[in-house]
Write a protein that holds these residues in place. Structure first.
Motif, PDB file in Angstrom:
ATOM      1  N   HIS A 284      -4.708  -3.396   8.761  1.00 42.08           N
ATOM      2  CA  HIS A 284      -4.823  -2.034   9.256  1.00 42.08           C
ATOM      3  C   HIS A 284      -6.023  -1.294   8.662  1.00 42.08           C
ATOM      4  O   HIS A 284      -6.827  -0.749   9.399  1.00 42.08           O
ATOM      5  CB  HIS A 284      -3.541  -1.210   9.151  1.00 42.08           C
ATOM      6  N   HIS A 333       3.358  -0.116  10.974  1.00 44.19           N
ATOM      7  CA  HIS A 333       3.495   0.204  12.399  1.00 44.19           C
ATOM      8  C   HIS A 333       3.165  -1.003  13.275  1.00 44.19           C
ATOM      9  O   HIS A 333       3.363  -0.963  14.475  1.00 44.19           O
ATOM     10  CB  HIS A 333       2.659   1.431  12.792  1.00 44.19           C
ATOM     11  N   HIS A 334       2.657  -2.063  12.664  1.00 45.54           N
ATOM     12  CA  HIS A 334       2.370  -3.260  13.452  1.00 45.54           C
ATOM     13  C   HIS A 334       3.597  -4.127  13.675  1.00 45.54           C
ATOM     14  O   HIS A 334       3.523  -5.105  14.403  1.00 45.54           O
ATOM     15  CB  HIS A 334       1.260  -4.072  12.789  1.00 45.54           C
TER      16      HIS A 334
HETATM   17 CU   LIG Z   1      -2.599  -0.400  12.299  1.00 45.47          CU
END
Ligand SMILES: [Cu+2]
Ligand code: HEM
Length: 661
Positions: A284, A333-334
């Motif tokens: 990220h 959030h992945h």
């Molecule tokens: Cu991300």
């Protein structure tokens, strides 16, 4: 004997696919042509002296960008192959196994071997010039970073014709990437290609952090520094914290595959979720690492082409720093759908949404900078204006994805594919293009043809929307990512067909850009940048001739305010700068060329290749070579020299067409 050789060769080389035989032949032909040309024109020495061993940050930057363009071609061909396969239902132009390889190499190449080097190229070319420095903090380390990237990229690309490509997706999740399910060498190429170039990236991060903190021109307080170096600084901070995680993660995966460890194998007591957490703790921040410098580039361009100071300079700086810190708090959030529970998902949903605030601040600042500005729309500005709506839509769909319950619908669908391409192409790649057009005259001393540039811009943009807008809809219609084929009954084909046409338009756009460069080189005399300041710029890089002499500044500038060069022009004192008084000149201290970086990277390449094929007879000499390079270099005290005043005078006189009194 003959049978043995045959057996070895059929395992070693990738066989059985006409596409790959074609690639084999073209690789051989291109290599032969390069060797022949260099020998015929007796250019080997020149190549070695002027480029391969150069520690000049500007030349290293050019090599990075050249490599990035080659990789964009490779990654783009992969993209077109996938889109060709998906254009019509039931096509069997790519077999499923092959399709897996293609989306894996496409993703890895685009992010790690195209976007990263493109970005490092721009760092290298511009940061020292903008902060009024003569080089980066560690010039030899800088060259080593480049060659490690290059060695890693070549190793990764070799898997295409030797051994077989990786096929477990661009982040190589276990169990797909574990030995049991993936016994070939593709994943080992993945591990070592990324590992070697990743070490180079980490060193670049450190190098530019130190350069920016320590080497600014006298008087350039941090809050008087242009925004591009600020964006580089925030990106470097993220590199320094995230790349070690990548190195460790790949090392663990390597131990699983090579030494039978079970960090990530469930039935051996390991846990694949551990890998997924680790890889996204790097992954990220990685997307912010590549997008922050693009924000810096847009900020420079918006203010230059609006003839105004950037609106909200300080809030821009804080926004970038906040983004680089927040980017470490959102990785989960992945995998909202992987059972973390409601509390965890809520935390990561909210932290993700928070990033929209500083990003929104930046967008408004750009718009306010343009407001009531005297805007001229040359290609760099055109890309900037094209970026803003694209990035807003991409950002909004990102916020939609960050709503955890909604993500249960969007997850791993084409909606996601459309979202991330929109931010990566519309934000990152458009940004780097803008930067490339903006600083091209500074790099090469001539401007590129605006007319072809505008065509390329429109092809990219129309192609972009045609390609990715339908994919949002496809995602909502239930098309998942990484599908190789689908039936007529789904009703997905018209949108997929449009999407493929869009991809082809972007392919044409890329060809136009290459043509624009070739055209520019051919007609460079007509478009010479004799002023050194073709856009009427605001920052220090425009105060010196184009292309910059190898020592950059004959006399280090004294900075008084933000946009110092612009202010000096307003006060009319810049003319004095053009006539450099002789007493001010002093011999300039510069680093000497070094062959160590390329040799050491070559040794890493051999070691990596040895690891891939479990050939200790190659790995051990490779690693020994690395150690010898380090030792030899630490005993080398002959690393610098002084440029005499006479030579500076002559160079300046030739470049500025003025005599020095
Ligand atoms: Cu991300
Ligand atoms: C220029 C036009 C491009 C097109 C037409 C394109 C097309 C595609 C397609 C069709 C996929 C596979 C979707 C699937 O079936 O899973 C894909 C995946 C991907 N693309 Fe692109 N792409 C483009 C540019 C880029 C760029 C510039 C980047 C990054 C800098 C990028 C990064 C990725 C990544 C990371 C994946 C995921 C790979 C995976 O699933 O492991 N793409 N792209």
């Amino acid at each position: 004997m003959f049978d043995q050789i045959k057996e070895f060769a059929s395992g070693f080389f990738v066989t059985g696919d006409p596409l790959i035989y074609g690639a084999d032949v073209s690789i051989l032909l291109v290599t032969a042509a390069i060797i022949f040309t260099l020998t015929y024109f007796k250019k080997w020495r020149w190549l070695w002296r002027e480029w391969l061993t150069s520690v000049d940050h500007k030349k290293i930057g050019i090599m990075y960008i050249l490599a990035a363009f080659l990789m964009m071609f490779r990654g783009g061909v992969d993209a077109l192959l996938m889109r060709a396969q998906l254009a019509i239902p039931g096509a069997d132009f790519l077999q499923p196994d092959h399709y897996n390889e293609v989306f894996t190499t496409h993703g890895v190449i685009m992010i790690l071997f195209m976007a990263m080097p493109f970005m490092f190229g721009l760092f290298n070319i511009i940061v020292p010039l903008q902060i009024g420095a003569r080089d980066v903090a560690y010039p030899i380390l800088n060259s080593l970073s480049f060659w490690l990237f290059f060695a890693g990229a070549m190793l990764f690309n070799l898997s295409f014709v030797i051994g077989g490509s990786p096929d477990a997706g661009w982040l190589a999740y276990p169990p797909y990437s574990e030995l049991m399910y993936n016994p070939g060498v593709g994943q080992d190429f993945y591990i070592w290609g990324i590992q070697i170039s990743g070490i180079g990236s980490l060193m670049t991060g450190i190098n530019f952090l130190v350069t920016i903190l320590k080497m600014r021109a006298p008087g350039m307080k941090l809050m008087k520094m242009p925004l591009f170096p600020w964006s580089v600084l925030s990106s470097c901070i993220a590199i320094i914290f995230s790349f070690p995680i990548l190195t460790a993660t790949l090392a663990l995966l390597f131990l699983d595959r090579y030494a039978g460890a079970h960090f990530f194998t469930l039935d051996g007591g390991g846990n694949p979720m551990m890998y997924i957490n680790l890889i996204w703790m790097w992954g990220h921040p990685e997307v912010y690492i590549i997008v922050l410098p693009a924000f810096g580039i847009f900020s420079e361009i918006v203010s230059t082409f609006s003839r105004k100071k950037l609106f909200g300079y300080q809030s821009m700086v804080y926004a970038m720093i906040i983004i680089s810190v927040l980017s470490f708090l959102v990785w989960a959030h992945h995998f909202f759908t992987m059972g973390s529970g409601a509390g965890v998902n809520t935390f990561f949903a909210l932290s993700t949404m928070l990033i929209a605030i500083p990003t929104g601040v930046k967008v408004f600042n750009w718009l306010f900078t343009m407001f009531r500005g005297r805007i001229t729309v040359k290609t760099p500005m055109l890309w900037t204006i094209g970026f803003i709506p694209c990035f807003i839509v991409g950002g909004l769909t990102g916020v939609l994805l960050s709503v955890a319950p909604a993500d249960f619908q969007f997850h791993n669908s084409y909606f996601l594919i459309a979202h991330f391409h929109q931010v990566i192409i519309g934000g990152v790649i458009f940004g780097y293009f803008a930067g490339l057009y903006y600083w091209w005259p500074k790099m090469f001393g001539f401007t590129l043809n605006e007319h072809i540039g505008k065509w390329a811009f429109w092809f990219w943009n129309i192609g972009f929307y045609a390609c990715f807008m339908p994919q949002y809809v496809l995602g909502l219609m239930g098309m998942t990512r990484r599908v190789v084929s689908y039936g007529w009954d789904k009703g997905w084909w018209p949108l997929n067909f449009v999407s493929t046409i869009g991809a082809a338009l972007m392919g044409i756009a890329f060809v136009l850009q290459v043509w624009q460069i070739i055209h520019g080189v051919k007609h460079y005399r007509k478009n010479l940048d004799t002023t050194g300041d073709p856009w009427d710029g605001r920052t220090l890089e425009w105060s010196i001739p184009s292309p910059a002499p190898h020592y950059n500044f004959a006399v280090l500038p004294q900075v008084e305010e933000l946009d110092d060069w612009w202010e000096k022009k307003q006060r009319g004192v810049h003319k004095q700068l053009n006539n450099i008084a002789e007493e001010k000149l002093e011999p300039i201290h510069m680093p000497k060329n070094s062959g160590m970086p390329i040799i050491m990277a070559g040794c890493w390449f051999l070691a990596g290749f040895g690891f891939v094929f479990h050939w200790l007879w190659l790995t051990i000499p490779g690693l020994a070579g690395v150690a010898i390079c380090m030792l030899a270099h630490s005993f080398n005290y002959d690393t610098d020299y002084y440029i005499p005043v006479k030579e500076i005078k002559e160079t300046e006189a030739a470049l500025r067409k003025v005599t020095i009194s």
